[in-house]
Design an enzyme around this catalytic site. Structure first.
Site, PDB file in Angstrom:
ATOM      1  N   GLU A  62       0.841  -1.202   0.000  1.00  0.00           N
ATOM      2  CA  GLU A  62       0.000   0.000   0.000  1.00  0.00           C
ATOM      3  C   GLU A  62       0.872   1.246   0.000  1.00  0.00           C
ATOM      4  O   GLU A  62       1.858   1.296   0.723  1.00  0.00           O
ATOM      5  CB  GLU A  62      -0.872   0.011   1.274  1.00  0.00           C
ATOM      6  CG  GLU A  62      -1.652  -1.270   1.467  1.00  0.00           C
ATOM      7  CD  GLU A  62      -2.193  -1.442   2.903  1.00  0.00           C
ATOM      8  OE1 GLU A  62      -2.273  -0.433   3.636  1.00  0.00           O
ATOM      9  OE2 GLU A  62      -2.506  -2.576   3.270  1.00  0.00           O
ATOM     10  N   ASP A  88       1.608  10.308   3.289  1.00  0.00           N
ATOM     11  CA  ASP A  88       2.189  11.092   4.362  1.00  0.00           C
ATOM     12  C   ASP A  88       1.136  12.029   4.956  1.00  0.00           C
ATOM     13  O   ASP A  88       0.962  13.154   4.528  1.00  0.00           O
ATOM     14  CB  ASP A  88       3.354  11.913   3.779  1.00  0.00           C
ATOM     15  CG  ASP A  88       4.376  12.232   4.843  1.00  0.00           C
ATOM     16  OD1 ASP A  88       4.198  11.781   5.992  1.00  0.00           O
ATOM     17  OD2 ASP A  88       5.345  12.932   4.525  1.00  0.00           O
ATOM     18  N   LYS A 133       2.363   4.511   1.184  1.00  0.00           N
ATOM     19  CA  LYS A 133       2.375   5.079   2.534  1.00  0.00           C
ATOM     20  C   LYS A 133       2.160   6.581   2.412  1.00  0.00           C
ATOM     21  O   LYS A 133       3.091   7.354   2.205  1.00  0.00           O
ATOM     22  CB  LYS A 133       3.703   4.780   3.228  1.00  0.00           C
ATOM     23  CG  LYS A 133       3.722   5.219   4.672  1.00  0.00           C
ATOM     24  CD  LYS A 133       4.945   4.654   5.385  1.00  0.00           C
ATOM     25  CE  LYS A 133       4.953   5.003   6.863  1.00  0.00           C
ATOM     26  NZ  LYS A 133       4.961   6.423   7.126  1.00  0.00           N
ATOM     27  N   CYS A 149      17.542  50.121   4.544  1.00  0.00           N
ATOM     28  CA  CYS A 149      17.459  51.571   4.773  1.00  0.00           C
ATOM     29  C   CYS A 149      18.022  51.985   6.118  1.00  0.00           C
ATOM     30  O   CYS A 149      18.157  53.173   6.399  1.00  0.00           O
ATOM     31  CB  CYS A 149      16.028  52.053   4.629  1.00  0.00           C
ATOM     32  SG  CYS A 149      14.976  51.590   6.013  1.00  0.00           S
ATOM     33  N   LYS A 166      10.899   2.809   2.750  1.00  0.00           N
ATOM     34  CA  LYS A 166      10.952   4.240   2.448  1.00  0.00           C
ATOM     35  C   LYS A 166      11.774   4.528   1.201  1.00  0.00           C
ATOM     36  O   LYS A 166      12.786   3.864   0.947  1.00  0.00           O
ATOM     37  CB  LYS A 166      11.607   4.978   3.625  1.00  0.00           C
ATOM     38  CG  LYS A 166      10.847   4.864   4.926  1.00  0.00           C
ATOM     39  CD  LYS A 166       9.753   5.896   4.967  1.00  0.00           C
ATOM     40  CE  LYS A 166       9.044   5.943   6.306  1.00  0.00           C
ATOM     41  NZ  LYS A 166       9.708   6.708   7.323  1.00  0.00           N
ATOM     42  N   CYS A 190      10.847  52.823   3.047  1.00  0.00           N
ATOM     43  CA  CYS A 190      12.034  51.990   2.814  1.00  0.00           C
ATOM     44  C   CYS A 190      12.083  51.533   1.347  1.00  0.00           C
ATOM     45  O   CYS A 190      11.109  50.985   0.831  1.00  0.00           O
ATOM     46  CB  CYS A 190      11.988  50.776   3.738  1.00  0.00           C
ATOM     47  SG  CYS A 190      13.228  49.534   3.371  1.00  0.00           S
ATOM     48  N   TYR A 249      -7.162   1.986   5.685  1.00  0.00           N
ATOM     49  CA  TYR A 249      -6.276   0.849   5.454  1.00  0.00           C
ATOM     50  C   TYR A 249      -6.376  -0.257   6.505  1.00  0.00           C
ATOM     51  O   TYR A 249      -5.609  -1.201   6.478  1.00  0.00           O
ATOM     52  CB  TYR A 249      -4.822   1.290   5.286  1.00  0.00           C
ATOM     53  CG  TYR A 249      -4.284   2.180   6.400  1.00  0.00           C
ATOM     54  CD1 TYR A 249      -4.127   1.695   7.695  1.00  0.00           C
ATOM     55  CD2 TYR A 249      -3.907   3.485   6.129  1.00  0.00           C
ATOM     56  CE1 TYR A 249      -3.630   2.493   8.697  1.00  0.00           C
ATOM     57  CE2 TYR A 249      -3.399   4.302   7.132  1.00  0.00           C
ATOM     58  CZ  TYR A 249      -3.269   3.800   8.416  1.00  0.00           C
ATOM     59  OH  TYR A 249      -2.781   4.594   9.411  1.00  0.00           O
ATOM     60  N   CYS A 254      16.996  47.731   9.662  1.00  0.00           N
ATOM     61  CA  CYS A 254      16.692  47.230   8.331  1.00  0.00           C
ATOM     62  C   CYS A 254      17.980  47.223   7.509  1.00  0.00           C
ATOM     63  O   CYS A 254      18.671  48.239   7.444  1.00  0.00           O
ATOM     64  CB  CYS A 254      15.646  48.124   7.681  1.00  0.00           C
ATOM     65  SG  CYS A 254      15.421  47.785   5.918  1.00  0.00           S
ATOM     66  N   CYS A 262      10.661  46.289   9.247  1.00  0.00           N
ATOM     67  CA  CYS A 262      11.310  47.583   9.067  1.00  0.00           C
ATOM     68  C   CYS A 262      10.257  48.654   9.342  1.00  0.00           C
ATOM     69  O   CYS A 262       9.142  48.581   8.844  1.00  0.00           O
ATOM     70  CB  CYS A 262      11.841  47.709   7.642  1.00  0.00           C
ATOM     71  SG  CYS A 262      12.262  49.392   7.197  1.00  0.00           S
TER      72      CYS A 262
HETATM   73  S1  IVH Z   1      -0.618   0.365   8.813  1.00  0.00           S
HETATM   74  C1  IVH Z   1       0.441  -1.982  12.326  1.00  0.00           C
HETATM   75  N1  IVH Z   1      -1.002   1.284   6.379  1.00  0.00           N
HETATM   76  O1  IVH Z   1       2.316   5.094   8.565  1.00  0.00           O
HETATM   77  C2  IVH Z   1      -0.041  -1.196  11.176  1.00  0.00           C
HETATM   78  N2  IVH Z   1      -0.017   2.741   7.976  1.00  0.00           N
HETATM   79  O2  IVH Z   1       4.377   3.907  10.989  1.00  0.00           O
HETATM   80  C3  IVH Z   1       0.014   0.264  11.425  1.00  0.00           C
HETATM   81  N3  IVH Z   1       0.462   4.988   7.134  1.00  0.00           N
HETATM   82  O3  IVH Z   1       1.162   5.672  11.781  1.00  0.00           O
HETATM   83  C4  IVH Z   1      -0.206   1.151  10.300  1.00  0.00           C
HETATM   84  N4  IVH Z   1      -0.291   4.658   5.085  1.00  0.00           N
HETATM   85  O4  IVH Z   1       0.004   6.933   9.921  1.00  0.00           O
HETATM   86  C5  IVH Z   1      -0.546   1.563   7.611  1.00  0.00           C
HETATM   87  N5  IVH Z   1      -1.443   1.961   4.203  1.00  0.00           N
HETATM   88  C6  IVH Z   1      -0.975   2.226   5.429  1.00  0.00           C
HETATM   89  C7  IVH Z   1      -0.449   3.503   5.769  1.00  0.00           C
HETATM   90  C8  IVH Z   1       0.032   3.709   7.063  1.00  0.00           C
HETATM   91  C9  IVH Z   1       0.259   5.536   5.914  1.00  0.00           C
HETATM   92  C10 IVH Z   1       1.095   5.681   8.274  1.00  0.00           C
HETATM   93  C11 IVH Z   1       0.283   5.609   9.539  1.00  0.00           C
HETATM   94  C12 IVH Z   1       1.183   4.967  10.583  1.00  0.00           C
HETATM   95  C13 IVH Z   1       2.530   5.021   9.958  1.00  0.00           C
HETATM   96  C14 IVH Z   1       3.288   3.736  10.204  1.00  0.00           C
END
Ligand code: IVH
Length: 671
Positions: free
Chosen positions: A113, A117, A115, A409, A312, A429, A224, A406, A424
């Site tokens: 999935e 942010d 991830k 000036c 990551k 200015c 999720y 400033c 300022c």
């Molecule tokens: S699963 C044990 N699935 O990533 C499972 N997390 O450190 C816990 N996150 O705090 C999370 N997308 O905020 C999961 N598809 C996804 C995610 C996801 C983003 C974030 C979530 C969590 C952190 C994991």
């Protein structure tokens, strides 16, 4: 009454079905206008029969008064976080550890999935209704942010299929990139501090005490996980997703089931290539064992589950050294420290400057000339310094101190109580004047083509203009005496300046650079009819205008209180600059215009539109709530293609941007 109740129920059902098709399945079944019409009918009906309002009515997303604070809430099961793996090799190591823990159990499959942010959230449904939304907090205890969660359109207020069994679903709330960019543009125009990235902006929005502000931020959510469910247990995570989807909860369409770790690595690499094209930021993938019984066998370490990992992507960061720390003076006189860097490659561009935001930030990070620093690109805005590398600090560096004067000036630079920045104190200015002139002549303002930075510098240096009103006194001979200014360009510039006198009032209001008055606020203020009316208005009158808040109202008052500003406005009027609103500005309240395919969209015009001058097409689109932009990019929502539309059309097609043909557009020209 009975009939009204039936109609209200039917409308709710219909609205909910369409909401789901639009926000969850990304497959709208009706036009936006038709959808809005349904909502309007329901609002109307509920206004006439308030006893018909139910808490899960789609009209009730934003309701109630701002909260005083958020209640703590203890999660029934903790929200875990995940161990990280950086790159494919570490992912294989994780897999090897997992397989050892699984011992002789059958081989797992993997759910992969994106991830996203954002921030994790737990949503509780009881009796089929959204009951509670809780932030992660420390994983054990979060905050109850239900009233804010209700404003998120992709989260249903009622479960689909008449489902009433209890459900706790977990997911990630995030701010789409496109919304983030718009938000920051607006904040920049209004002189407010920018958000560093979409995540910070989302976090702020989710913890707003006033849900109306959260609603404006247009948060979104992907689910999720199923943390609790009153129905049958599921055997796989794939079934979790099926359940979520069936109940009307949005899941990420890019989630993918993989049979082997090699397939997972392929998915990781493939998404890495596409991540810049998504409308949300991802920092990697989450990989989870799909078979739920195997998760139990794999178990957890003291900190993390063994059955899942976050892989990551390398961060978009780089290290370099600080050559100098400059202090820039903005249009409002605000002093911003900026690090001048040894140029370095970062995410495809050469970076030689990074913002240090303000005094407190430099102080907190203790950035010094000569330091090695880690810089980062956050969202689409200019890079920022994340931190210094203390072990690499050379001998004899000195702590940076914001100047008390400033840098341009020499006037006192003052920091008021409660302000993060120093300003300022000299309204005359030259640095402020320069930025003011550029802003005034800029695209959202009077749009004076050819009045760029180099020219503004010369005009100020030679004393040809002192403030924006001076532009209207410029004479041909004086201009021709400037460097790189031929007779032709001088004439063109004077034409442009002359033309700018007829710009709509809202552009003048924006161009004056009043604090907190961005393009949108300027448009609303112009509806008062004239600059005189605005100058004479009490703050309460301004606040009575829809969407004008106390900050803007106060800033407008302060602006006109200053005699220097009043005199400036008088000089502009005397020079013949339009200070009355045009008919077009007075006609419809922006929100009162029927929604159209242009509402809230960034539109590009290309090719010739038979019988329609481009300026008229542009004005019409703006009237209908759209924004016209010159070039096609990822941010373009719609391209109107006339005859002989060339490369812009091709580019739009390549980017998958919606194209409207000339004929259809012609119909929108008529009211
Ligand atoms: S699963 C044990 N699935 O990533 C499972 N997390 O450190 C816990 N996150 O705090 C999370 N997308 O905020 C999961 N598809 C996804 C995610 C996801 C983003 C974030 C979530 C969590 C952190 C994991």
């Amino acid at each position: 009454m009975e009939q009204a109740r039936k109609r209200a129920d039917a409308l709710r059902l219909e609205i909910e079905t369409h909401r789901r098709a639009y926000y969850v399945d990304n497959d709208p079944q009706v036009s936006d206008a038709e959808y809005d019409e349904l909502e309007r009918e329901l609002v109307d009906l509920e206004r006439r029969y308030p006893e018909l309002v139910t808490p899960d009515s789609p009209t009730q997303r934003v309701g109630g008064e701002p909260a005083e604070g958020f209640e703590p809430y203890t999660h029934a099961s903790p929200l875990l976080s995940l161990d990280n793996a950086y790159g494919a090799d570490e992912l294989r190591e994780w897999d090897a550890r997992l397989r050892r823990a699984l011992d002789d159990a059958p081989a797992p499959s993997y759910m992969v999935e994106p991830k996203v942010d954002g921030l994790s959230i737990a949503i509780h449904f009881e009796d089929g209704r959204l009951r509670r939304g809780v932030t992660r907090g420390d994983g054990l205890v979060g905050e109850d942010v239900t009233s804010n969660v209700r404003t998120i359109r992709s989260i249903p207020l009622r479960l689909a299929a008449g489902e009433t069994r209890a459900l706790e679903a977990r997911g990630e709330v995030y701010l789409p990139r496109s919304v983030f960019e718009r938000l920051n543009e607006k904040r920049a125009a209004e002189g407010e501090p920018l958000f560093a990235n979409p995540r910070n902006a989302a976090a702020g929005a989710l913890r707003m005490l006033d849900p109306r502000i959260t609603a404006e931020r247009r948060l979104d959510c992907f689910f999720y996980d199923v943390a609790a469910w009153g129905g049958d247990p599921r055997a796989t995570h794939e079934q979790n997703f099926e359940l979520l989807h069936r109940l009307g909860l949005r899941t990420n369409p890019l989630n993918r089931l993989c049979g082997t770790i090699d397939e997972v690595i392929d998915a990781f690499e493939e998404l890495g290539r596409r991540r810049d094209m998504l409308d949300y930021e991802i920092d990697g993938l989450v990989v989870k064992v799909n078979e739920l019984p195997l998760r139990g066998i794999a178990g957890a370490t003291s900190k993390f589950p063994r059955w899942a990992v976050a892989v990551k992507y390398p961060a978009q960061q780089a290290t370099t050294t600080v050559r100098k720390i400059l202090v820039q003076v903005g249009r409002t006189g605000k002093l911003t420290p900026v690090a001048e860097l040894e140029p370095v490659q970062l995410a495809g561009t050469t970076v030689s400057r990074a913002t240090l935001h303000n005094e407190d930030e430099v102080e907190r990070k203790d950035v010094r000339v000569g330091d090695t620093v880690l810089i980062e690109k956050a969202g689409e805005i200019i890079p920022q310094v994340v931190k210094t590398v203390p072990t690499k600090r050379p001998e004899g560096t000195r702590k940076f101190k914001m100047p008390a004067r400033c840098p341009v000036c020499g006037s006192a630079a003052i920091r008021e109580e409660g302000e993060a920045a120093r300003y300022c104190s000299n309204v005359a200015c030259p640095a402020q004047q320069k930025e003011k002139l550029l802003h005034f002549a800029g695209r959202g303002g009077m749009d004076i083509q050819g009045l760029g930075e180099a020219l503004v510098d010369q005009l100020l240096d030679q004393g040809l203009v002192k403030d924006v009103s001076g532009l209207y006194d410029l004479e041909r001979e004086a201009l021709e005496g400037l460097e790189r200014m031929a007779a032709k360009s001088a004439a063109n510039l004077l034409d442009e300046i002359e033309r700018s006198k007829q710009r709509p009032l809202r552009r003048l209001l924006f161009g004056l650079g009043i604090r907190h008055v961005g393009e949108r606020a300027a448009g609303l203020l112009a509806r008062l009819g004239s600059i005189e009316a605005l100058a004479g208005a009490e703050p309460e009158e301004l606040e009575a205008l829809d969407e004008i808040g106390p900050k803007t109202a106060a800033a407008v008052g302060q602006f006109f209180e200053q005699p220097a500003n009043r005199e400036l406005v008088d000089r502009l009027a005397a020079a013949g600059v339009r200070t009355e609103a045009s008919e077009e500005e007075l006609a419809p309240a922006p929100g009162a215009v029927e929604p159209s395919p242009f509402t809230g969209k960034t539109v590009v015009l290309t090719g010739t539109l038979p019988g329609i001058p481009r300026s008229a097409a542009k004005a019409r689109i703006e009237y209908l709530g759209g924004k016209v932009s010159g070039s096609v990019s990822k941010k373009t929502d719609l391209v109107v293609a006339g005859e002989a539309a060339g490369s812009k059309r091709t580019k739009a097609e390549a980017l998958g941007v919606t194209i409207m043909e000339a004929e259809e557009f012609a119909a929108w020209m008529k009211s």
